[in-house]
Design a protein around this motif. Structure first.
Motif, PDB file in Angstrom:
ATOM      1  N   TRP A  67      31.149  43.972  71.838  1.00 40.95           N
ATOM      2  CA  TRP A  67      31.458  44.283  70.443  1.00 40.95           C
ATOM      3  C   TRP A  67      31.779  43.023  69.647  1.00 40.95           C
ATOM      4  CZ3 TRP A  67      29.722  48.556  68.786  1.00 40.95           C
ATOM      5  CH2 TRP A  67      29.671  49.680  69.618  1.00 40.95           C
ATOM      6  N   THR A  68      32.416  42.039  70.289  1.00 39.01           N
ATOM      7  CA  THR A  68      32.709  40.775  69.604  1.00 39.01           C
ATOM      8  C   THR A  68      31.425  40.044  69.238  1.00 39.01           C
ATOM      9  OG1 THR A  68      34.801  40.547  70.805  1.00 39.01           O
ATOM     10  CG2 THR A  68      33.901  38.567  69.773  1.00 39.01           C
ATOM     11  N   VAL A  69      30.503  39.957  70.212  1.00 40.85           N
ATOM     12  CA  VAL A  69      29.238  39.261  69.984  1.00 40.85           C
ATOM     13  C   VAL A  69      28.409  39.974  68.924  1.00 40.85           C
ATOM     14  CG1 VAL A  69      27.038  38.644  71.046  1.00 40.85           C
ATOM     15  CG2 VAL A  69      29.161  38.211  72.275  1.00 40.85           C
ATOM     16  N   ARG A  71      29.492  42.042  66.550  1.00 36.21           N
ATOM     17  CA  ARG A  71      30.144  41.927  65.237  1.00 36.21           C
ATOM     18  C   ARG A  71      29.857  40.577  64.607  1.00 36.21           C
ATOM     19  NH1 ARG A  71      36.247  40.452  65.182  1.00 36.21           N
ATOM     20  NH2 ARG A  71      35.153  38.501  65.652  1.00 36.21           N
ATOM     21  N   ASN A  72      30.037  39.511  65.380  1.00 35.47           N
ATOM     22  CA  ASN A  72      29.784  38.167  64.852  1.00 35.47           C
ATOM     23  C   ASN A  72      28.324  38.001  64.444  1.00 35.47           C
ATOM     24  OD1 ASN A  72      32.454  37.508  65.370  1.00 35.47           O
ATOM     25  ND2 ASN A  72      31.994  36.547  67.329  1.00 35.47           N
ATOM     26  N   THR A  73      27.409  38.492  65.275  1.00 40.17           N
ATOM     27  CA  THR A  73      25.981  38.369  64.977  1.00 40.17           C
ATOM     28  C   THR A  73      25.632  39.085  63.678  1.00 40.17           C
ATOM     29  OG1 THR A  73      25.454  38.265  67.346  1.00 40.17           O
ATOM     30  CG2 THR A  73      23.657  38.806  65.840  1.00 40.17           C
ATOM     31  N   ILE A  74      26.088  40.321  63.540  1.00 38.47           N
ATOM     32  CA  ILE A  74      25.746  41.119  62.356  1.00 38.47           C
ATOM     33  C   ILE A  74      26.397  40.545  61.102  1.00 38.47           C
ATOM     34  CG2 ILE A  74      26.020  43.384  61.279  1.00 38.47           C
ATOM     35  CD1 ILE A  74      25.764  44.589  64.116  1.00 38.47           C
ATOM     36  N   VAL A  75      27.679  40.171  61.190  1.00 36.46           N
ATOM     37  CA  VAL A  75      28.388  39.660  60.007  1.00 36.46           C
ATOM     38  C   VAL A  75      27.789  38.337  59.541  1.00 36.46           C
ATOM     39  CG1 VAL A  75      30.582  38.761  59.162  1.00 36.46           C
ATOM     40  CG2 VAL A  75      30.547  40.856  60.506  1.00 36.46           C
ATOM     41  N   ILE A  76      27.571  37.404  60.478  1.00 33.01           N
ATOM     42  CA  ILE A  76      27.010  36.102  60.097  1.00 33.01           C
ATOM     43  C   ILE A  76      25.599  36.258  59.556  1.00 33.01           C
ATOM     44  CG2 ILE A  76      26.234  33.863  60.994  1.00 33.01           C
ATOM     45  CD1 ILE A  76      28.616  33.918  62.907  1.00 33.01           C
ATOM     46  N   ASN A 228      14.632  39.098  61.303  1.00 36.00           N
ATOM     47  CA  ASN A 228      15.423  38.070  61.992  1.00 36.00           C
ATOM     48  C   ASN A 228      16.920  38.276  61.800  1.00 36.00           C
ATOM     49  OD1 ASN A 228      13.289  36.498  63.089  1.00 36.00           O
ATOM     50  ND2 ASN A 228      12.890  35.645  61.059  1.00 36.00           N
ATOM     51  N   LEU A 229      17.312  39.515  61.497  1.00 41.18           N
ATOM     52  CA  LEU A 229      18.705  39.796  61.170  1.00 41.18           C
ATOM     53  C   LEU A 229      19.652  39.496  62.337  1.00 41.18           C
ATOM     54  CD1 LEU A 229      20.237  40.818  58.697  1.00 41.18           C
ATOM     55  CD2 LEU A 229      20.193  43.100  59.685  1.00 41.18           C
ATOM     56  N   LEU A 230      19.167  39.661  63.567  1.00 46.29           N
ATOM     57  CA  LEU A 230      20.014  39.388  64.726  1.00 46.29           C
ATOM     58  C   LEU A 230      19.946  37.927  65.159  1.00 46.29           C
ATOM     59  CD1 LEU A 230      19.578  42.557  66.995  1.00 46.29           C
ATOM     60  CD2 LEU A 230      21.348  42.043  65.317  1.00 46.29           C
ATOM     61  N   THR A 231      19.163  37.132  64.451  1.00 49.98           N
ATOM     62  CA  THR A 231      19.118  35.697  64.728  1.00 49.98           C
ATOM     63  C   THR A 231      20.121  35.019  63.804  1.00 49.98           C
ATOM     64  OG1 THR A 231      16.770  35.893  65.284  1.00 49.98           O
ATOM     65  CG2 THR A 231      17.624  33.676  64.934  1.00 49.98           C
ATOM     66  N   ALA A 232      21.379  35.076  64.203  1.00 47.17           N
ATOM     67  CA  ALA A 232      22.449  34.558  63.341  1.00 47.17           C
ATOM     68  C   ALA A 232      22.499  33.038  63.340  1.00 47.17           C
ATOM     69  CB  ALA A 232      23.795  35.121  63.788  1.00 47.17           C
ATOM     70  N   GLY A 233      21.837  32.422  64.302  1.00 45.60           N
ATOM     71  CA  GLY A 233      21.842  30.965  64.390  1.00 45.60           C
ATOM     72  C   GLY A 233      22.169  30.513  65.804  1.00 45.60           C
ATOM     73  N   PHE A 234      21.813  29.284  66.099  1.00 47.43           N
ATOM     74  CA  PHE A 234      22.113  28.728  67.422  1.00 47.43           C
ATOM     75  C   PHE A 234      22.632  27.297  67.293  1.00 47.43           C
ATOM     76  CE2 PHE A 234      20.724  26.316  71.203  1.00 47.43           C
ATOM     77  CZ  PHE A 234      21.541  26.941  72.139  1.00 47.43           C
ATOM     78  N   GLU A 235      21.767  26.395  66.819  1.00 51.63           N
ATOM     79  CA  GLU A 235      22.166  24.988  66.733  1.00 51.63           C
ATOM     80  C   GLU A 235      23.362  24.798  65.820  1.00 51.63           C
ATOM     81  OE1 GLU A 235      18.452  23.257  65.460  1.00 51.63           O
ATOM     82  OE2 GLU A 235      18.217  22.283  67.400  1.00 51.63           O
ATOM     83  N   ASP A 236      23.327  25.435  64.649  1.00 50.81           N
ATOM     84  CA  ASP A 236      24.418  25.252  63.694  1.00 50.81           C
ATOM     85  C   ASP A 236      25.746  25.739  64.269  1.00 50.81           C
ATOM     86  OD1 ASP A 236      23.364  27.766  63.717  1.00 50.81           O
ATOM     87  OD2 ASP A 236      23.586  28.139  61.575  1.00 50.81           O
ATOM     88  N   ARG A 247      35.747  30.879  69.275  1.00 50.47           N
ATOM     89  CA  ARG A 247      34.771  31.728  69.966  1.00 50.47           C
ATOM     90  C   ARG A 247      34.802  33.171  69.464  1.00 50.47           C
ATOM     91  NH1 ARG A 247      34.280  31.089  76.305  1.00 50.47           N
ATOM     92  NH2 ARG A 247      33.381  29.143  75.524  1.00 50.47           N
ATOM     93  N   ASP A 248      35.981  33.668  69.088  1.00 51.47           N
ATOM     94  CA  ASP A 248      36.081  35.055  68.620  1.00 51.47           C
ATOM     95  C   ASP A 248      35.305  35.303  67.338  1.00 51.47           C
ATOM     96  OD1 ASP A 248      37.613  35.821  70.753  1.00 51.47           O
ATOM     97  OD2 ASP A 248      39.537  35.558  69.724  1.00 51.47           O
ATOM     98  N   VAL A 249      35.044  34.245  66.559  1.00 55.48           N
ATOM     99  CA  VAL A 249      34.313  34.419  65.303  1.00 55.48           C
ATOM    100  C   VAL A 249      32.958  33.710  65.311  1.00 55.48           C
ATOM    101  CG1 VAL A 249      36.377  34.769  63.902  1.00 55.48           C
ATOM    102  CG2 VAL A 249      35.515  32.453  64.272  1.00 55.48           C
ATOM    103  N   SER A 250      32.667  32.966  66.375  1.00 49.71           N
ATOM    104  CA  SER A 250      31.436  32.171  66.391  1.00 49.71           C
ATOM    105  C   SER A 250      30.434  32.602  67.457  1.00 49.71           C
ATOM    106  CB  SER A 250      31.761  30.688  66.598  1.00 49.71           C
ATOM    107  OG  SER A 250      32.307  30.480  67.894  1.00 49.71           O
ATOM    108  N   ASP A 251      30.879  33.344  68.459  1.00 51.61           N
ATOM    109  CA  ASP A 251      29.986  33.710  69.566  1.00 51.61           C
ATOM    110  C   ASP A 251      29.003  34.782  69.117  1.00 51.61           C
ATOM    111  OD1 ASP A 251      29.166  33.128  72.096  1.00 51.61           O
ATOM    112  OD2 ASP A 251      30.562  34.477  73.113  1.00 51.61           O
ATOM    113  N   VAL A 252      27.710  34.424  69.017  1.00 52.38           N
ATOM    114  CA  VAL A 252      26.658  35.362  68.624  1.00 52.38           C
ATOM    115  C   VAL A 252      25.698  35.535  69.804  1.00 52.38           C
ATOM    116  CG1 VAL A 252      26.828  34.817  66.173  1.00 52.38           C
ATOM    117  CG2 VAL A 252      25.270  33.505  67.617  1.00 52.38           C
ATOM    118  N   LEU A 253      24.690  36.383  69.642  1.00 55.52           N
ATOM    119  CA  LEU A 253      23.785  36.681  70.751  1.00 55.52           C
ATOM    120  C   LEU A 253      23.126  35.429  71.328  1.00 55.52           C
ATOM    121  CD1 LEU A 253      22.102  39.978  69.479  1.00 55.52           C
ATOM    122  CD2 LEU A 253      23.493  39.717  71.533  1.00 55.52           C
TER     123      LEU A 253
END
Length: 300
Positions: A67-69, A71-76, A228-236, A247-253
């Motif tokens: 749920w954390t991952v 949430r962060n993915t969708i919100v970002i 690409n909605l679930l592609t919240a970013g990687f390098e950035d 990590r609680d706010v930055s960890d995405v898929l």
């Protein structure tokens, strides 16, 4: 069709490198999705590793990180869509109204440059600006008496999403506006002249002529953005969220797959998470395309 291909063989050969590139780097790696249904062992290979069905998918859904991952993915992703998608459109509309050619070119050049910088440079630049030791942002806020002590921006979870979205917009706004400027350049100037004669202001001309004219381009890019909605970013995210406290706010898929797959060597589990993301993305892309088809503009 075969006759036309033979006649255009020299032109068709120009497409071959692109087809080979996609086939080698996009289609052949699909073979690796088998790992999602196995307890993959690099020494046993694909065909000798034991098959476990949907075990790794169930593990991900039952994981406390799920749920954390998500949430962060969708919100970002939504923040990047809501803020980052209209930003280049607004920039293109504003640049189109600039009549000083020299000033327009300078602004365009300055806005394009960040796109050609790697995220390593952009992240370093951002960290330098937000540093508690001689960071320009803290110095400015202290000079304006808005804060008393420097703020550790990149260690506070409340500020991370804002910093991430701002960095993304700054980096990509100029380059993304090129396509919209090209679409605006194709609008018939006689339409603006007729609207001006009828008493339409510049703002009305933008809303009644420019935006409707480039709407097909906007819809196509909106479809791709939703896909690409679930592609919240990687390098950035990987470079800006160096502090484990974020990590609680930055960890995405994408970062989660990297962390469990590469760092922890859980290849099958990471592949299952990546496949889950790909399936959801295909569904979102199809849904967005069906909705866009009603307006007469769609990818297929």
């Amino acid at each position: 069709m075969i006759k036309r291909l033979i006649k255009q063989w020299d032109i068709q050969m120009m497409v071959v490198p692109a087809i080979l590139f996609i086939f080698i780097f996009s289609y052949i790696p699909m073979y690796g999705t088998l790992m999602a249904f196995q307890d993959y062992n690099i020494f046993k290979g694909f065909w000798h590793s034991p098959w476990v069905g949907f075990k790794h998918f169930r593990m991900f859904f039952d994981s406390p990180d799920f749920w954390t991952v998500m949430r962060n993915t969708i919100v970002i992703s939504l923040l990047k869509l809501v803020v980052g998608f209209p930003a280049p459109i607004l920039l293109a509309l504003m640049l189109n109204e600039v009549r000083k050619v020299a000033f327009k070119r300078i602004v365009q050049t300055l806005s394009y440059l960040p796109h050609f910088m790697s995220w390593v440079i952009v992240a370093g630049f951002t960290m330098s600006m937000l540093s508690t030791d001689n960071g320009s942002v803290n110095i400015l806020l202290q000079a304006l008496h808005l804060i008393r002590e420097p703020i550790n921006w990149l260690s506070t979870s409340d500020y991370f999403w804002g910093i991430l979205i701002s960095s993304n917009v700054w980096k990509e706004i100029g380059f993304a506006s090129i396509i919209y400027l090209a679409a605006i350049a194709g609008v018939n100037p006689d339409m603006y002249e007729a609207a001006s004669i009828d008493g339409a202001s510049k703002l009305k001309q933008i809303f009644l002529i420019t935006i409707p004219a480039i709407m097909p381009v906007i819809i196509i890019f909106m479809i791709l953005a939703v896909g690409n909605l679930l592609t919240a970013g990687f390098e950035d995210i990987l470079l800006l969220a160096t502090n484990p406290a974020l990590r609680d706010v930055s960890d995405v898929l994408d970062t989660y797959v990297f962390r469990v797959g590469i760092k922890s060597s859980r290849f099958s589990y990471a592949t299952a998470v990546g496949l889950y993301k790909a399936i959801i993305s295909i569904g979102l892309l199809t849904m967005a395309n069906l909705i866009a088809r009603r307006s007469g503009n769609s990818l297929w």
